[in-house]
Design a protein around this motif. Sequence first.
Motif, PDB file in Angstrom:
ATOM      1  N   TRP A  47       0.851  -1.178   0.000  1.00  0.00           N
ATOM      2  CA  TRP A  47       0.000   0.000   0.000  1.00  0.00           C
ATOM      3  C   TRP A  47       0.887   1.228   0.000  1.00  0.00           C
ATOM      4  O   TRP A  47       1.954   1.233   0.621  1.00  0.00           O
ATOM      5  CB  TRP A  47      -0.892   0.013   1.232  1.00  0.00           C
ATOM      6  CG  TRP A  47      -1.917  -1.070   1.229  1.00  0.00           C
ATOM      7  CD1 TRP A  47      -1.815  -2.303   1.805  1.00  0.00           C
ATOM      8  CD2 TRP A  47      -3.195  -1.035   0.610  1.00  0.00           C
ATOM      9  NE1 TRP A  47      -2.956  -3.034   1.575  1.00  0.00           N
ATOM     10  CE2 TRP A  47      -3.824  -2.269   0.849  1.00  0.00           C
ATOM     11  CE3 TRP A  47      -3.885  -0.060  -0.125  1.00  0.00           C
ATOM     12  CZ2 TRP A  47      -5.097  -2.563   0.377  1.00  0.00           C
ATOM     13  CZ3 TRP A  47      -5.153  -0.356  -0.590  1.00  0.00           C
ATOM     14  CH2 TRP A  47      -5.751  -1.590  -0.337  1.00  0.00           C
ATOM     15  N   VAL A  49       0.602   5.510   0.531  1.00  0.00           N
ATOM     16  CA  VAL A  49      -0.193   6.679   0.907  1.00  0.00           C
ATOM     17  C   VAL A  49       0.615   7.922   0.544  1.00  0.00           C
ATOM     18  O   VAL A  49       1.770   8.057   0.965  1.00  0.00           O
ATOM     19  CB  VAL A  49      -0.505   6.682   2.416  1.00  0.00           C
ATOM     20  CG1 VAL A  49      -1.198   7.978   2.829  1.00  0.00           C
ATOM     21  CG2 VAL A  49      -1.334   5.466   2.804  1.00  0.00           C
ATOM     22  N   ASN A  51       0.339  12.048   0.753  1.00  0.00           N
ATOM     23  CA  ASN A  51      -0.423  13.140   1.348  1.00  0.00           C
ATOM     24  C   ASN A  51       0.148  14.477   0.895  1.00  0.00           C
ATOM     25  O   ASN A  51       1.335  14.736   1.061  1.00  0.00           O
ATOM     26  CB  ASN A  51      -0.384  13.028   2.880  1.00  0.00           C
ATOM     27  CG  ASN A  51      -1.086  14.177   3.552  1.00  0.00           C
ATOM     28  OD1 ASN A  51      -0.449  15.113   4.016  1.00  0.00           O
ATOM     29  ND2 ASN A  51      -2.404  14.121   3.597  1.00  0.00           N
ATOM     30  N   VAL A  79       4.526   5.614   3.132  1.00  0.00           N
ATOM     31  CA  VAL A  79       3.862   6.899   3.367  1.00  0.00           C
ATOM     32  C   VAL A  79       4.792   8.006   2.887  1.00  0.00           C
ATOM     33  O   VAL A  79       5.955   8.058   3.290  1.00  0.00           O
ATOM     34  CB  VAL A  79       3.514   7.093   4.855  1.00  0.00           C
ATOM     35  CG1 VAL A  79       2.860   8.450   5.072  1.00  0.00           C
ATOM     36  CG2 VAL A  79       2.619   5.973   5.358  1.00  0.00           C
ATOM     37  N   THR A 125      -5.254  13.391   0.204  1.00  0.00           N
ATOM     38  CA  THR A 125      -4.590  12.113   0.414  1.00  0.00           C
ATOM     39  C   THR A 125      -4.976  11.181  -0.712  1.00  0.00           C
ATOM     40  O   THR A 125      -6.148  11.079  -1.076  1.00  0.00           O
ATOM     41  CB  THR A 125      -4.980  11.493   1.774  1.00  0.00           C
ATOM     42  OG1 THR A 125      -4.606  12.423   2.804  1.00  0.00           O
ATOM     43  CG2 THR A 125      -4.263  10.164   1.998  1.00  0.00           C
ATOM     44  N   ILE A 127      -4.371   7.151  -1.995  1.00  0.00           N
ATOM     45  CA  ILE A 127      -3.926   5.823  -1.572  1.00  0.00           C
ATOM     46  C   ILE A 127      -3.910   4.901  -2.783  1.00  0.00           C
ATOM     47  O   ILE A 127      -4.902   4.786  -3.505  1.00  0.00           O
ATOM     48  CB  ILE A 127      -4.835   5.240  -0.470  1.00  0.00           C
ATOM     49  CG1 ILE A 127      -4.823   6.164   0.759  1.00  0.00           C
ATOM     50  CG2 ILE A 127      -4.380   3.825  -0.096  1.00  0.00           C
ATOM     51  CD1 ILE A 127      -5.784   5.749   1.859  1.00  0.00           C
ATOM     52  N   LEU A 147      -6.796   5.758   7.783  1.00  0.00           N
ATOM     53  CA  LEU A 147      -5.710   5.191   6.971  1.00  0.00           C
ATOM     54  C   LEU A 147      -5.593   3.687   7.198  1.00  0.00           C
ATOM     55  O   LEU A 147      -5.397   2.919   6.253  1.00  0.00           O
ATOM     56  CB  LEU A 147      -4.387   5.891   7.288  1.00  0.00           C
ATOM     57  CG  LEU A 147      -4.297   7.349   6.840  1.00  0.00           C
ATOM     58  CD1 LEU A 147      -3.039   8.002   7.408  1.00  0.00           C
ATOM     59  CD2 LEU A 147      -4.350   7.470   5.332  1.00  0.00           C
ATOM     60  N   THR A 151      -6.098   0.622   4.323  1.00  0.00           N
ATOM     61  CA  THR A 151      -4.903  -0.131   3.927  1.00  0.00           C
ATOM     62  C   THR A 151      -4.819  -1.423   4.737  1.00  0.00           C
ATOM     63  O   THR A 151      -4.015  -1.518   5.662  1.00  0.00           O
ATOM     64  CB  THR A 151      -3.627   0.707   4.150  1.00  0.00           C
ATOM     65  OG1 THR A 151      -3.567   1.085   5.525  1.00  0.00           O
ATOM     66  CG2 THR A 151      -3.591   1.927   3.261  1.00  0.00           C
TER      67      THR A 151
END
Length: 165
Positions: A47, A49, A51, A79, A125, A127, A147, A151
């Motif tokens: 995954w 992410v 932002n 992330v 955001t 994803i 989040l 995920t």
Amino acid sequence: MRTNILRKTLGCAALGLAMAAAAPSAAFEVADTQGKKHRLADYKGRWVVVNFWATWCVPCIQEIPEIATFARQRPDVVVLGVAMDAEDAEKVKRFATKVGHAYPLVLADDAVEKQLGEPRALPVTRIYDPRGLVIYDRVGRVDRKMLGASTPKAAQSVTAAAPKG
């Protein structure tokens, strides 16, 4: 210049707007402030992410500690934070540290925006699922609970990422 236009036209009050209609392709290759390259293709099976935020955006600043906590709790998820007001790189890096931005920081420039797109409001955001497909792309604050729900852990993500058919 682009950030001043963004700031003047939107501010943080435009939380209900979506990303620009011309969505960027899913593939990207960006470098963080430490010089590390981040390619979506390298994160296949994980995954991701991303932002988007700015130092002047209050909701952005409020969500950064939540995102940092999520990143610490879920090292299996990539992330990345993208600072949209990166005219003064050193100032943005100091500010990010001050507010708890403890995950890779990418400073937006024309090349980054060409790959990821320029958000029409902040925070945003995005994803990517383990296949590299965008499953979430919204304006507004996020927290670690949201989040985490978006995920799923490895055993769940195989089911979530499996094509329906």
